[in-house]
Motif scaffolding. Sequence first.
Motif, PDB file in Angstrom:
ATOM      1  N   GLU A 239       0.822  -1.209   0.000  1.00  0.00           N
ATOM      2  CA  GLU A 239       0.000   0.000   0.000  1.00  0.00           C
ATOM      3  C   GLU A 239       0.861   1.267   0.000  1.00  0.00           C
ATOM      4  OE1 GLU A 239      -3.521   0.144  -0.151  1.00  0.00           O
ATOM      5  OE2 GLU A 239      -3.081  -1.920  -0.751  1.00  0.00           O
TER       6      GLU A 239
ATOM      7  N   ASN B 115       2.263   4.676  -1.376  1.00  0.00           N
ATOM      8  CA  ASN B 115       1.817   5.728  -2.283  1.00  0.00           C
ATOM      9  C   ASN B 115       2.827   5.852  -3.416  1.00  0.00           C
ATOM     10  OD1 ASN B 115       1.423   8.475  -3.469  1.00  0.00           O
ATOM     11  ND2 ASN B 115      -0.119   8.629  -1.867  1.00  0.00           N
TER      12      ASN B 115
ATOM     13  N   ASN C 296       9.649  -3.069 -12.525  1.00  0.00           N
ATOM     14  CA  ASN C 296       8.247  -3.420 -12.291  1.00  0.00           C
ATOM     15  C   ASN C 296       8.008  -4.871 -12.678  1.00  0.00           C
ATOM     16  OD1 ASN C 296       8.013  -3.501 -15.105  1.00  0.00           O
ATOM     17  ND2 ASN C 296       6.986  -1.513 -15.231  1.00  0.00           N
TER      18      ASN C 296
ATOM     19  N   TYR D 266      -0.070   2.944  -9.892  1.00  0.00           N
ATOM     20  CA  TYR D 266      -1.004   2.434  -8.899  1.00  0.00           C
ATOM     21  C   TYR D 266      -1.094   0.906  -9.035  1.00  0.00           C
ATOM     22  CZ  TYR D 266      -2.996   7.135  -8.080  1.00  0.00           C
ATOM     23  OH  TYR D 266      -3.194   8.457  -7.734  1.00  0.00           O
ATOM     24  N   GLY D 267      -1.232   0.218  -7.894  1.00  0.00           N
ATOM     25  CA  GLY D 267      -1.495  -1.217  -7.882  1.00  0.00           C
ATOM     26  C   GLY D 267      -0.433  -2.046  -8.578  1.00  0.00           C
ATOM     27  N   LYS D 268       0.853  -1.672  -8.421  1.00  0.00           N
ATOM     28  CA  LYS D 268       1.954  -2.372  -9.081  1.00  0.00           C
ATOM     29  C   LYS D 268       2.912  -2.952  -8.046  1.00  0.00           C
ATOM     30  CE  LYS D 268       0.610  -0.953 -13.197  1.00  0.00           C
ATOM     31  NZ  LYS D 268       0.078  -1.882 -14.214  1.00  0.00           N
ATOM     32  N   SER D 269       3.654  -4.001  -8.459  1.00  0.00           N
ATOM     33  CA  SER D 269       4.703  -4.567  -7.610  1.00  0.00           C
ATOM     34  C   SER D 269       6.061  -4.250  -8.224  1.00  0.00           C
ATOM     35  CB  SER D 269       4.534  -6.081  -7.471  1.00  0.00           C
ATOM     36  OG  SER D 269       4.608  -6.721  -8.730  1.00  0.00           O
TER      37      SER D 269
ATOM     38  N   SER E 152       4.916  -3.180  -2.934  1.00  0.00           N
ATOM     39  CA  SER E 152       3.797  -2.940  -3.846  1.00  0.00           C
ATOM     40  C   SER E 152       3.135  -1.613  -3.512  1.00  0.00           C
ATOM     41  CB  SER E 152       2.776  -4.077  -3.770  1.00  0.00           C
ATOM     42  OG  SER E 152       2.259  -4.200  -2.451  1.00  0.00           O
ATOM     43  N   THR E 153       2.517  -1.004  -4.532  1.00  0.00           N
ATOM     44  CA  THR E 153       1.854   0.289  -4.360  1.00  0.00           C
ATOM     45  C   THR E 153       0.350   0.101  -4.155  1.00  0.00           C
ATOM     46  OG1 THR E 153       1.664   0.495  -6.761  1.00  0.00           O
ATOM     47  CG2 THR E 153       3.566   1.541  -5.710  1.00  0.00           C
ATOM     48  N   LEU E 154      -0.271   1.142  -3.641  1.00  0.00           N
ATOM     49  CA  LEU E 154      -1.695   1.064  -3.320  1.00  0.00           C
ATOM     50  C   LEU E 154      -2.554   0.983  -4.579  1.00  0.00           C
ATOM     51  CD1 LEU E 154      -3.198   4.060  -3.850  1.00  0.00           C
ATOM     52  CD2 LEU E 154      -1.747   4.670  -1.919  1.00  0.00           C
ATOM     53  N   GLN E 155      -3.696   0.363  -4.451  1.00  0.00           N
ATOM     54  CA  GLN E 155      -4.679   0.264  -5.530  1.00  0.00           C
ATOM     55  C   GLN E 155      -5.904   1.083  -5.146  1.00  0.00           C
ATOM     56  OE1 GLN E 155      -4.715  -1.448  -8.779  1.00  0.00           O
ATOM     57  NE2 GLN E 155      -6.292   0.136  -8.741  1.00  0.00           N
TER      58      GLN E 155
ATOM     59  N   LYS F  86      -9.622   2.696  -4.959  1.00  0.00           N
ATOM     60  CA  LYS F  86     -10.969   2.232  -5.288  1.00  0.00           C
ATOM     61  C   LYS F  86     -11.474   2.937  -6.551  1.00  0.00           C
ATOM     62  CE  LYS F  86     -12.405   1.204  -0.539  1.00  0.00           C
ATOM     63  NZ  LYS F  86     -13.358   1.554   0.556  1.00  0.00           N
TER      64      LYS F  86
END
Length: 384
Positions: A53, A55, A76, A101-104, A126-129, A131
């Motif tokens: 999560e 940023n 990535n 966003y939403g990547k590892s 990992s980064t936040l995803q 909503k």
Amino acid sequence: MSGSKLRSLWAALAGALVALLLISGCGSPAPQDQKPADPVAEVAFEPGAAAGEVNPTAPIKVTVDRGKFDSIALTNADGKQVAGELSKDGRTWQATEALGYGKSYSWSGQAIGEDGLQVPVQGQFSTLQPKKVIRATINPTDNAEVGIAMPISVKFDEPVKDKAAIQRALTMQTSVPVDGSWAWLSDRQVDWRPKEYWPAHTHISVNAKLYGQSYGDGAYGMADLSTDFDIGRSQIVKAAVGTHRLVVMRNGQQVANYAASYGEEYDPGRNTPNGIFMVMQKNPVEIMDNPRYGYHDVRKTWAARFSNHGEFIHENQENAAALGKVNNSHGCINLSAADAKAYYDSALIGDPIEVTGSASSMPPQFDVYDWLLSWDQWTKKSAL
């Protein structure tokens, strides 16, 4: 053998044994399972290893203490390397681009310690995803030249809950000092307006750092925005309804005084309302409809819109007999064809139009009502 000879033999054997023991005990054998010394270099990650999560706009870096990097990379999930910069001393690497966003992401490489030993660089985070990802737009656009009443407007595709956070992400610079404030005109729009009109020829730069910015309720910004634009010359329209004239002031001097017809004074539905408006749009031809008053597809030229309620300054040659004498329009400001063309050519989007002397005033409820609010009302709409 005599007793004396026997004693001599035993003494010799004892001496030899002592010498053998001394020779065999002069050193110690090398240990068979001694552990090698630990490397002195220590690698530290920000964010920490296995963090989640994160940023995507947060600082992303890796440092090594008592050593320097021999190789370093952040990639990535598709194997693409993230752009970054290694410090001159080789001890810190930092990403120079925002992540997705939403990547590892995975670290790789190695560091060399002061002791010459290698330390691997490895780890993942990992980064936040969000909503929801919300798009925004900014106006005026780059390189525009606009009038002295033009606000800066940032509009969002979805309602914004955390208005204070968004407002803090908005910055601007002006070529001369200007007193002004942001104000939220709705959950989807925040405008910056000067307290008084902009000084002529002011240059303005605006930055909206919205990517990675939380809008509240799990929503985040889609992208950063920026714009650089200029205020043009000062031009103000003085539209005093009772005079049947439209006066144009440029840089403090009167440059035009046109015969005009304003809205019918005794019908509130046809008044040209009081208020400070601005030129919102210019069209050489405008097709007008007003079912309430029974007209459709009326073609008028040199139309400068100043309200989304339906008011324009435009040509109405068919109403030439009323110009300068009678107010009988349906709310627009009528001019002759020649005067409408002259005014149209002189106008910039954002020029103020000051309507006074009408029987009614415009409520602050349509798309552009920035100048219909007093300064006290305006500042109370700030989220900060």
